[in-house]
Design an enzyme around this catalytic site. Structure first.
Site, PDB file in Angstrom:
ATOM      1  N   ASP A 161       0.842  -1.209   0.000  1.00 39.09           N
ATOM      2  CA  ASP A 161       0.000   0.000   0.000  1.00 39.09           C
ATOM      3  C   ASP A 161       0.873   1.253   0.000  1.00 39.09           C
ATOM      4  O   ASP A 161       0.590   2.235  -0.696  1.00 39.09           O
ATOM      5  CB  ASP A 161      -0.913   0.001   1.230  1.00 39.09           C
ATOM      6  CG  ASP A 161      -1.678  -1.301   1.359  1.00 39.09           C
ATOM      7  OD1 ASP A 161      -2.495  -1.581   0.479  1.00 39.09           O
ATOM      8  OD2 ASP A 161      -1.426  -2.050   2.321  1.00 39.09           O
ATOM      9  N   HIS A 189      -4.818  -3.099   6.565  1.00 39.11           N
ATOM     10  CA  HIS A 189      -4.603  -3.356   5.135  1.00 39.11           C
ATOM     11  C   HIS A 189      -5.963  -3.738   4.553  1.00 39.11           C
ATOM     12  O   HIS A 189      -6.319  -4.919   4.434  1.00 39.11           O
ATOM     13  CB  HIS A 189      -3.596  -4.494   4.927  1.00 39.11           C
ATOM     14  CG  HIS A 189      -3.588  -4.987   3.507  1.00 39.11           C
ATOM     15  ND1 HIS A 189      -3.068  -4.260   2.469  1.00 39.11           N
ATOM     16  CD2 HIS A 189      -4.066  -6.132   2.950  1.00 39.11           C
ATOM     17  CE1 HIS A 189      -3.225  -4.927   1.340  1.00 39.11           C
ATOM     18  NE2 HIS A 189      -3.828  -6.070   1.611  1.00 39.11           N
TER      19      HIS A 189
HETATM   20  P1  NAI Z   1      -2.815 -17.987  -4.082  1.00 41.88           P
HETATM   21  O1  NAI Z   1      -4.203 -18.505  -3.885  1.00 41.88           O
HETATM   22  O2  NAI Z   1      -2.210 -17.981  -5.428  1.00 41.88           O
HETATM   23  O3  NAI Z   1      -1.827 -18.789  -3.124  1.00 41.88           O
HETATM   24  C1  NAI Z   1      -2.116 -19.039  -1.799  1.00 41.88           C
HETATM   25  C2  NAI Z   1      -1.473 -20.373  -1.471  1.00 41.88           C
HETATM   26  O4  NAI Z   1      -1.673 -20.597  -0.074  1.00 41.88           O
HETATM   27  C3  NAI Z   1      -2.090 -21.555  -2.223  1.00 41.88           C
HETATM   28  O5  NAI Z   1      -1.068 -22.245  -2.906  1.00 41.88           O
HETATM   29  C4  NAI Z   1      -2.714 -22.400  -1.114  1.00 41.88           C
HETATM   30  O6  NAI Z   1      -2.604 -23.776  -1.367  1.00 41.88           O
HETATM   31  C5  NAI Z   1      -1.882 -21.979   0.093  1.00 41.88           C
HETATM   32  N1  NAI Z   1      -2.522 -22.196   1.377  1.00 41.88           N
HETATM   33  C6  NAI Z   1      -3.828 -22.082   1.719  1.00 41.88           C
HETATM   34  N2  NAI Z   1      -4.016 -22.423   2.995  1.00 41.88           N
HETATM   35  C7  NAI Z   1      -2.799 -22.719   3.499  1.00 41.88           C
HETATM   36  C8  NAI Z   1      -2.345 -23.158   4.767  1.00 41.88           C
HETATM   37  N3  NAI Z   1      -3.187 -23.371   5.776  1.00 41.88           N
HETATM   38  N4  NAI Z   1      -1.025 -23.365   4.927  1.00 41.88           N
HETATM   39  C9  NAI Z   1      -0.167 -23.197   3.904  1.00 41.88           C
HETATM   40  N5  NAI Z   1      -0.544 -22.804   2.675  1.00 41.88           N
HETATM   41  C10 NAI Z   1      -1.846 -22.568   2.480  1.00 41.88           C
HETATM   42  O7  NAI Z   1      -2.823 -16.532  -3.418  1.00 41.88           O
HETATM   43  P2  NAI Z   1      -1.725 -15.383  -3.555  1.00 41.88           P
HETATM   44  O8  NAI Z   1      -2.069 -14.530  -4.712  1.00 41.88           O
HETATM   45  O9  NAI Z   1      -0.359 -15.966  -3.483  1.00 41.88           O
HETATM   46  O10 NAI Z   1      -2.052 -14.538  -2.241  1.00 41.88           O
HETATM   47  C11 NAI Z   1      -1.831 -15.067  -0.957  1.00 41.88           C
HETATM   48  C12 NAI Z   1      -2.471 -14.193   0.096  1.00 41.88           C
HETATM   49  O11 NAI Z   1      -1.851 -12.903   0.106  1.00 41.88           O
HETATM   50  C13 NAI Z   1      -3.960 -13.926  -0.090  1.00 41.88           C
HETATM   51  O12 NAI Z   1      -4.588 -14.026   1.180  1.00 41.88           O
HETATM   52  C14 NAI Z   1      -4.008 -12.492  -0.563  1.00 41.88           C
HETATM   53  O13 NAI Z   1      -5.225 -11.864  -0.223  1.00 41.88           O
HETATM   54  C15 NAI Z   1      -2.856 -11.910   0.220  1.00 41.88           C
HETATM   55  N6  NAI Z   1      -2.322 -10.645  -0.283  1.00 41.88           N
HETATM   56  C16 NAI Z   1      -1.936  -9.721   0.639  1.00 41.88           C
HETATM   57  C17 NAI Z   1      -1.403  -8.521   0.262  1.00 41.88           C
HETATM   58  C18 NAI Z   1      -0.978  -7.502   1.279  1.00 41.88           C
HETATM   59  O14 NAI Z   1      -0.565  -6.410   0.866  1.00 41.88           O
HETATM   60  N7  NAI Z   1      -1.013  -7.756   2.568  1.00 41.88           N
HETATM   61  C19 NAI Z   1      -1.254  -8.186  -1.159  1.00 41.88           C
HETATM   62  C20 NAI Z   1      -1.665  -9.241  -2.065  1.00 41.88           C
HETATM   63  C21 NAI Z   1      -2.186 -10.429  -1.610  1.00 41.88           C
END
Ligand code: NAI
Length: 329
Positions: A161, A189
């Protein structure tokens, strides 16, 4: 030989993981002379995809990558064993028609077990950055379930952000991004976050002296930053991943290195009551680091407009905390 740093990444086979792991392994985060062992954590159905990620890491032949450990989420203690950094990226994404409170309740239990496993298995100097959303409240849950890890080791990410806000101010003012400093994200966030342009600087001057269009700052600027994540999903059909990975790298570097004199960075940390934010909430503040510990920058002033924005985002954090109060110790 320098002892390796162990870095755990949960959700390692996801989109952000795919942008993040190779940058950490290549030495971009801890430098070319610091070996790194990556601990990759995924849910059981994603372990095969994780094997593929490991093969690609092997195939980069990074001299700084000293090893890869894989663990599934049923064996979190193996995943976090002796780790100096734990980057909690994995979480269940928000589905269609799901309310924010539903997401909080779904992800909450993941972060109780994550906190417990970090507490019992990670290195004594561990630092934890929570990225998986809702990241502030997930971090709050994990911190409250990790009795062996001091509260000042927990962070939730607002660096993306901050970077989004810097880029918007640079574009509006026609200045390079490097001239935009002291840009703080306050609070959650989420769409209530407050990017504080009043205390930001452009070319060493107050941003409001360089960009005199206060209506744009109070209106379009804030809402562009608040809604940027949704705009990217709309345009790309997937949520921000490369820029999120970049935000993680910027955060780890900001934590692990002393902050330059006069500079600040944003991350959500455990409030000590500064600026009237409830003690114990994970809320974003202007920070400095001495390379080990952070401090909240004191003495920034907020006018009525800014204070109302901060109050609104902190109120949302309190609501989220109340939604998960049974998960907090
Ligand atoms: P994605 O869906 O591509 O990957 C998430 C991965 O986490 C998947 O491979 C899934 O199998 C795994 N996963 C789910 N539950 C799990 C658990 N209990 N233990 C270990 N792994 C687990 O999602 P992406 O795009 O990589 O985003 C991940 C997270 O980051 C989302 O929650 C998204 O909202 C968040 N995010 C946060 C941002 C921030 O600025 N704080 C910015 C962008 C995304």
């Amino acid at each position: 030989m320098t002892a390796p740093i162990r870095v755990a990444v949960t959700g390692a086979a996801g989109q952000i993981g795919y942008s993040l792991l190779f940058r950490i392994a290549s030495g971009q985060v801890f430098g070319p002379d610091q070996p790194v062992i990556l601990h990759l954590v995924e849910i059981p159905p994603a372990m095969s995809a994780l094997d593929g990620v490991e093969m690609e890491l092997d195939d980069c032949a990074f001299p700084t990558l000293a090893g890869v450990v894989k663990a599934d989420s049923d064996h979190l203690e193996d995943g976090f064993a002796d780790c100096n950094y734990v980057l909690c990226v994995g979480s269940v994404p928000r589905g269609k028609g799901m309310e924010r409170s539903d997401l909080i309740r779904i992800n909450g239990p993941i972060f109780t077990s994550t906190g417990q496993a970090i507490s019992s298995a990670a290195a004594s100097d561990v630092r934890v950055l929570v990225v998986g959303n809702p990241c502030n409240t997930n971090c709050l849950i994990a911190m409250n379930n990790a009795p062996n890890v001091p509260n000042d080791r927990w962070y939730a990410m607002t660096m993306l952000d901050q970077n989004r806000a810097i880029s918007q101010l640079a574009q509006k003012s026609g200045q390079p991004v490097s001239e935009v400093t002291n840009m703080t994200i306050w609070g959650n966030h989420s769409a209530t976050q407050y990017p504080d342009f009043y205390n930001a600087k452009i070319d060493g001057k107050p941003a409001t002296e360089v960009i005199t269009d206060e209506a744009w700052l109070q209106g379009e600027f804030i809402s562009t930053v608040q809604k940027r994540g949704a705009a990217i999903i709309q345009a790309r059909g997937a949520s921000s991943a490369a820029s999120a990975a970049n935000g993680i790298i910027d955060t780890v570097k900001a934590i692990a290195n002393p902050t330059a004199a006069g500079a600040t960075f944003s991350a959500a940390v455990c409030s000590d009551g500064s600026y009237g934010v409830d003690e114990g909430l994970i809320s974003s503040f202007p920070l400095t680091s001495d390379g080990k510990n952070w401090s909240i920058v004191q003495g920034q002033s907020h006018n009525e407009f800014a204070q109302a924005k901060i109050d609104a985002t902190v109120a949302e954090l309190k609501e989220e905390r109340d939604t998960v109060k049974d998960l907090l110790k």
